[in-house]
Design an enzyme around this catalytic site. Sequence first.
Site, mmCIF file in Angstrom:
data_model
loop_
_atom_site.group_PDB
_atom_site.id
_atom_site.type_symbol
_atom_site.label_atom_id
_atom_site.label_comp_id
_atom_site.label_asym_id
_atom_site.label_seq_id
_atom_site.Cartn_x
_atom_site.Cartn_y
_atom_site.Cartn_z
ATOM 1 N N SER A 1 -11.355 -23.393 -11.503
ATOM 2 C CA SER A 1 -11.961 -22.995 -10.238
ATOM 3 C C SER A 1 -11.354 -23.762 -9.068
ATOM 4 O O SER A 1 -11.282 -23.247 -7.948
ATOM 5 C CB SER A 1 -13.477 -23.222 -10.286
ATOM 6 O OG SER A 1 -14.076 -22.409 -11.270
ATOM 7 N N ARG A 2 -10.899 -24.967 -9.318
ATOM 8 C CA ARG A 2 -10.345 -25.777 -8.235
ATOM 9 C C ARG A 2 -8.917 -25.371 -7.858
ATOM 10 O O ARG A 2 -8.393 -25.854 -6.855
ATOM 11 C CB ARG A 2 -10.418 -27.258 -8.594
ATOM 12 C CG ARG A 2 -11.850 -27.790 -8.527
ATOM 13 C CD ARG A 2 -11.913 -29.309 -8.631
ATOM 14 N NE ARG A 2 -13.218 -29.805 -8.228
ATOM 15 C CZ ARG A 2 -14.268 -29.942 -9.014
ATOM 16 N NH1 ARG A 2 -14.168 -29.594 -10.283
ATOM 17 N NH2 ARG A 2 -15.427 -30.401 -8.566
ATOM 18 N N HIS B 1 -13.044 -18.323 -17.712
ATOM 19 C CA HIS B 1 -14.476 -18.138 -17.984
ATOM 20 C C HIS B 1 -14.731 -16.828 -18.728
ATOM 21 O O HIS B 1 -15.530 -16.775 -19.671
ATOM 22 C CB HIS B 1 -15.274 -18.107 -16.672
ATOM 23 C CG HIS B 1 -15.272 -19.382 -15.909
ATOM 24 N ND1 HIS B 1 -14.630 -19.526 -14.703
ATOM 25 C CD2 HIS B 1 -15.854 -20.588 -16.161
ATOM 26 C CE1 HIS B 1 -14.810 -20.754 -14.239
ATOM 27 N NE2 HIS B 1 -15.547 -21.415 -15.103
ATOM 28 N N ALA C 1 -7.192 -21.263 -21.065
ATOM 29 C CA ALA C 1 -6.525 -20.099 -20.482
ATOM 30 C C ALA C 1 -5.548 -20.587 -19.415
ATOM 31 O O ALA C 1 -5.886 -21.470 -18.610
ATOM 32 C CB ALA C 1 -7.547 -19.143 -19.877
ATOM 33 N N GLY D 1 -20.055 -21.037 -11.849
ATOM 34 C CA GLY D 1 -19.649 -19.935 -10.992
ATOM 35 C C GLY D 1 -18.218 -20.065 -10.529
ATOM 36 O O GLY D 1 -17.422 -20.803 -11.107
ATOM 37 N N ASN D 2 -17.860 -19.311 -9.472
ATOM 38 C CA ASN D 2 -16.465 -19.227 -9.012
ATOM 39 C C ASN D 2 -15.573 -18.887 -10.196
ATOM 40 O O ASN D 2 -14.591 -19.565 -10.483
ATOM 41 C CB ASN D 2 -16.041 -20.532 -8.340
ATOM 42 C CG ASN D 2 -14.743 -20.398 -7.563
ATOM 43 O OD1 ASN D 2 -14.382 -19.306 -7.129
ATOM 44 N ND2 ASN D 2 -14.033 -21.493 -7.398
ATOM 45 N N GLY E 1 -14.598 -24.350 -23.042
ATOM 46 C CA GLY E 1 -13.143 -24.338 -23.070
ATOM 47 C C GLY E 1 -12.564 -25.708 -23.373
ATOM 48 O O GLY E 1 -13.171 -26.747 -23.065
#
Length: 282
Positions: A187-188, A33, A177, A27-28, A148
């Site tokens: 995400s971090r 993604h 990406a 998620g996030n 990825g």
Amino acid sequence: MQVTHTIAELRQALAERGRPAFVPTMGNLHAGHISLVHEAKRHGAVTVASIFVNRLQFLPTEDFDSYPRTWEGDCNQLQAAGCDILFAPREKDLYPEPQLFKVQPDPALADILEGEFRPGFFTGVCTVVMKLFSCVFASTGGGAAIFGWKDYQQLMVIRRMVAQFALPIEIIGCPTARADDGLALSSRNGYLSAAERQQAMALSQALKALAAAARNAPANLPALEAQAMQSLRALGWEPDYLTVRQRHNLLAPADGELASAPLVALGAARLGSTRLIDNLEF
């Protein structure tokens, strides 16, 4: 997009839908993604994504409880990308009892680099990925799973796991990406302050410099790696590793391989409280 929470719901949704292409996530979600979801649509009759924050891969000192949960935004992004099925199990759905059976990856691959600094991480990753693969593919006879390249070592570990267990799953890797300034999407990245975000591309720049130095002056790779680490420290980072490895096994290259062998520069470093990773094949 159909949202499922239990394994039974997921398998019912997959019934007679053809070959699945699967994108596992915590998620996030960000554009990286979503690029995996777009790639998945090229490799299956039905596109499946999962959202599950996996407790097993977090160390006691890491951010499991504070890891961002952005459910509504994630669903909107997945639906806009054309995802067909979202599997979002609760912890009790995926781990109805303590997960005492775990997948232990080869220490030669899993206990170096990320595994050295995050002991047990890849056991947690392999265990949840194996379980998710069972949820998605056990009733379909196989399919494809999309990952990825940013998590380079993780991708290698999962490829080895699939080969070792003869799973009928094609593992497809996709390029990292990046933001316009070269920062690998993660995400971090959301943990970075505005000032830290301005400095964050220094990690990818340090890896580029290390790769160029390794090709141009390969005589003393340990010194080049130490210099790369020091260059980040001078900018206020706390690096765990910046290193050059052979692509096929992540072991250190022999001196004669530095001039032309397929290599990868990998790095992990903390900027403020945020730990970032990146890599560069060369």
